[in-house]
Design an enzyme around this catalytic site. Structure first.
Site, short mmCIF file in Angstrom:
data_model
loop_
_atom_site.label_atom_id
_atom_site.label_comp_id
_atom_site.label_asym_id
_atom_site.label_seq_id
_atom_site.Cartn_x
_atom_site.Cartn_y
_atom_site.Cartn_z
N LYS A 175 34.24 44.80 40.02
CA LYS A 175 35.05 43.98 40.92
C LYS A 175 34.15 43.46 42.03
O LYS A 175 33.46 44.23 42.69
CB LYS A 175 36.19 44.80 41.49
CG LYS A 175 37.08 44.03 42.45
CD LYS A 175 38.29 44.86 42.88
CE LYS A 175 39.20 45.12 41.70
NZ LYS A 175 40.44 45.81 42.13
N VAL A 231 37.19 40.25 38.82
CA VAL A 231 36.84 41.43 38.04
C VAL A 231 36.20 40.97 36.74
O VAL A 231 36.71 40.07 36.06
CB VAL A 231 38.08 42.30 37.74
CG1 VAL A 231 37.73 43.41 36.76
CG2 VAL A 231 38.61 42.91 39.01
N GLY A 235 41.69 37.25 41.77
CA GLY A 235 42.75 37.33 42.77
C GLY A 235 42.27 36.79 44.09
O GLY A 235 41.16 36.25 44.21
N GLY A 236 43.09 36.97 45.11
CA GLY A 236 42.78 36.40 46.42
C GLY A 236 41.52 36.99 47.03
O GLY A 236 40.83 36.33 47.79
N MET A 237 41.21 38.27 46.73
CA MET A 237 40.07 38.91 47.36
C MET A 237 38.80 38.87 46.51
O MET A 237 37.73 39.21 46.99
CB MET A 237 40.40 40.38 47.67
CG MET A 237 41.48 40.56 48.71
SD MET A 237 41.04 39.86 50.31
CE MET A 237 39.72 40.97 50.78
N ASP A 252 49.42 48.76 49.30
CA ASP A 252 49.63 47.51 48.56
C ASP A 252 50.10 47.81 47.13
O ASP A 252 49.64 47.20 46.17
CB ASP A 252 48.34 46.69 48.53
CG ASP A 252 48.57 45.25 48.07
OD1 ASP A 252 49.69 44.74 48.29
OD2 ASP A 252 47.66 44.66 47.49
#
Length: 743
Positions: free
Chosen positions: A40, A25, A20-22, A141
């Site tokens: 992660k 995993v 994902g963007g951050m 979120d």
């Protein structure tokens, strides 16, 4: 990391399962515990980000990771560990077997989920949010990609750490200019969009968006333009879900619309109220009416914050780190691009560790000390307690010089020093260290601060190690009262303290009270964490132990068997905790005279322990000892003696001649020799046992006296009655001296 794919010498990365963007995993194996986990990894910042930003990011990650690790509820993903490795911040979580709601919708071709599934998901998420909100934690979120439905139907909320971190960064205008993606706007509350302060009711709004989508197949505002989506959240009333899907229950329609109220005050008061309404609706009862008056259109002159103009709509219900990996070079995130970004960062100079700055502390020095602190913790996890203690002592001294002796980081290092001392048999030193930490934290943080209470609880644990159970009991009661005041009776830390209190009550010779407390804690943990949570099973194990102390062996056996089965399901058949429950099952079978069953259990346990840990492992030898005891109970003394001799020799070689386990095995050798009529040999063995007890425990200790009594019995069997009488006279004098009141 690129070469070994091994994080902190413990977590071996096996397969990329999401990006994902951050960050990413990975499915990984915890080499220390032999279990599968999810790791992660937060994407490192590139050269376009300044050092101040990077420090902020790391500090926020650590703070939020601690928050995530503190959450213990069956509806929240369990966080096992976190840290930093080669510049990459990582979070270790339980590996979930299931799909997130985004994936379920995609697999269903964006058709809505079955109604009963939707309502069940709503209730479970409301329960989990109720717990997290009571801890003062707001997710911020919540979206389909952050909610997992496992194969057994359990629903779990994910990303309480990084998701909140990512949102906090995105909501700060200075930081959004760095290019960090905000994510999809489909699930943001009006107050988030307006840049206002948010609380738990923002999560309720986001949950309303999620429920709307999984119930109807589309989010409440499904425009293709991000600006239009944001304006819709701010200004437009959503259509009732039943306009899209008439089969939805009426109560569900009302619940979702109330969750989507524009003003926070018009939503359900909290997640507990939401869950109550869902439960009543599922049961067919009429829920109490929720808010009836929703705010009208917001003033059109209200302007969305500038940061929203750079948002893209993205794909709704996607973007999770548990989603499908990108097809191009899925391993690149940890094997080249990320590592290269951090490889050029200068290492702290060695001389900086001993310098005493006159101004503010050097951030690089503090970062280096934080890394060494984490390395010390990792050494402890590997069982290298002596090395861990050296690292923590050095870091504690440096932190004391740079930050002061009562700084929370200094005290955190000293706390770890105490922990290593307690694990290396230096209980007295550990007690002093924990006492100093508790005093420092009380001065700095207050008497009822969780960190102060944690240090006091460790003093109680060490007092128990020292056999000072009455003092330990007083400390546990004080800490428990403070935890209940500050956190409530069902907080995980409160329950952990009550568990320790129950354990200590048993050692105080108060088994009835111990059983009562342990049973209550087990019930509470099962309710809050689930019946298969390791903490629940640890307390049920303690319940079984106390039942055995009360002579209720049939109940103890049934409980141990239940715990063994549950641990095999939750932790794996080869997990050490599963083996421990099987061992105690064998003890209970023996106490009930079911020796043949106990014998077969121990044979299988010996085989499994040997396969997983080796023939000389202390727990393998413990299982072999149990096997030998049951052979003796069945009258098979030649086999029992052979087993006892083998175990004794291995224990003497690996543990030492005076180790309690070695001495126990030597006594078992003596017992076998006696049953076989070999009294001369038995006499030698019993004398060795008595000498070992006398060296370790003292000549007047009950175990030493019992061994001397066995020696006298052997002498009588050999016809040496005068020598036996001399020993009996000496024993009687010892007992009289110990029984005499002090002068």
């Amino acid at each position: 990391m690129a070469d070994t794919r091994l994080i902190q010498s413990r977590y071996r990365l096996l397969e990329l399962i999401g990006r994902g963007g951050m960050g990413e995993v990975w499915r990984a194996r915890d080499e220390s515990l032999g279990r599968q986990v999810a790791v992660k990894c937060l994407k490192p910042m590139g050269p376009q980000h300044d050092q101040a930003f990077t420090r902020i990011l790391r500090e926020r990650f650590r703070r939020e990771a601690r928050v995530a690790a503190s959450l213990q509820h069956r509806g929240v993903t369990v966080v096992h560990d976190f840290g930093e490795h080669e510049g990459v911040l990582y979070l270790v979580m339980e590996l979930l077997d299931g799909h997130n709601l985004s994936q379920l919708l995609e697999e269903n071709k964006q058709h809505p989920l079955p109604v009963d599934h939707v309502v069940d998901i709503a209730e479970q998420v409301a329960d989990a949010l109720g717990y997290t909100h009571r801890q003062g934690i707001v997710h911020r979120d919540l979206k389909p990609a952050n909610i997992m439905r496992l194969t057994d139907g359990t629903v779990k909320i994910c990303d309480f750490g990084i998701a909140r971190l990512g949102h906090d960064i995105g909501m700060t205008s200075r930081l959004t200019t760095t290019g960090i993606a905000m994510g999809t706007p489909h699930y943001m509350s009006p107050e988030q969009i307006s840049g206002k302060e948010v609380d738990h009711r923002s999560d309720l709004y986001s949950l309303g968006c999620v429920l709307y989508e999984i119930a109807t197949g589309v989010p409440p505002f499904d425009q293709d333009d991000a600006w239009a989506v944001l304006v819709g959240h701010r200004d437009t009333r959503p259509e009732p879900p039943r306009t899209h899907r008439a089969e939805l229950p009426g109560f569900f329609d009302r619940v979702v619309l109330d969750l989507l109220a524009k003003a926070p005050d018009e939503r359900p008061a909290d997640a507990a109220d939401l869950r109550r309404r869902i439960v009543l609706g599922r049961s067919g009862e009429q829920p109490l009416p929720g808010p009836l008056t929703h705010s009208g259109d917001a003033p059109r002159e209200a302007v969305l914050p500038p940061w929203t103009r750079s948002m893209t709509v993205g794909r709704r219900a996607v973007g999770t780190l548990y989603g499908a990996p990108e097809p191009s070079n899925p391993a690149a995130g940890l094997t080249g691009r990320w590592t290269a970004a951090t490889a050029t960062a200068p290492a702290p100079h060695s001389h900086s560790f001993v310098s005493v700055p006159t101004g503010p502390p050097d951030p690089d020095l503090l970062a280096a000390l934080a890394g060494r602190h984490s390395a010390g913790i990792d050494l402890g996890r590997l069982g290298r307690w002596e090395e861990a203690g050296e690292v923590h002592r050095a870091v504690a001294a440096q932190r004391a010089r740079v930050l002061g002796p009562d700084h929370p980081d200094t005290l955190a290092s000293r706390y770890e020093v105490g922990f290593t001392l307690s694990r290396t048999g230096r209980a007295e030193d550990a007690l002093r260290e924990f006492g100093r930490v508790a005093e420092g934290r009380e001065r700095t943080l207050g008497a009822d601060h969780p960190q102060t209470l944690a240090a006091r609880q460790e003093t109680a644990y060490v007092l128990g190690q020292l056999g000072r159970h009455a003092e330990a009991h007083q400390v546990y009661e004080t800490v428990l009262a403070a935890r209940e005041r500050a956190m409530g009776p069902d907080h995980p830390d409160t329950l952990r303290c009550r568990h320790n209190l129950a354990f200590n009550l048993g050692r105080l010779g108060r088994p009835e009270e111990a059983w009562q407390v342990a049973r209550e804690v087990a019930d509470a943990r099962a309710r809050l964490l689930g019946p298969l949570h390791p903490d629940t099973l640890a307390t049920r194990y303690e319940v079984a132990y106390v039942l055995g102390r009360l002579g209720r062996h049939a109940e103890a056996l049934e409980t141990y068997q239940d715990v063994a089965r549950a641990r095999a399901t939750a932790l794996g058949a080869d997990h050490p905790d599963t083996f421990a429950a099987r061992y105690e099952t064998g003890i209970s079978l023996g106490r009930l005279g079911r020796n043949a069953e106990a014998l077969e259990l121990y044979r299988s346990l010996v085989a499994d322990r040997t396969r997983t840990a080796g023939p000389a492992d202390p727990e393998t030898l413990r299982a072999r000892h149990g096997l030998g005891v049951n052979l003796g109970r069945m009258g098979r003394w030649e086999e029992a003696l052979s087993q006892a001799r083998d175990v004794c020799a291995l224990r003497e070689r690996t543990l030492g001649p005076d180790h309690p386990d070695t001495v126990t095995s030597r006594r078992e050798v003596a017992v076998g020799l006696g049953w076989l009529g070999r009294w001369n040999d038995a006499l030698v063995a019993y004398r060795q046992v008595a000498e070992a007890h006398s060296r370790a425990l003292g000549p007047a200790h009950p175990r030493t006296l019992a061994a001397r009594n066995d020696e006298a019995h052997c002498l009588e069997r050999l016809g040496r009655s005068q020598e036996a009488a001399g020993i009996h006279r000496a024993l009687a004098a010892h007992r009289a001296q110990n029984a005499a009141p002090p002068g």
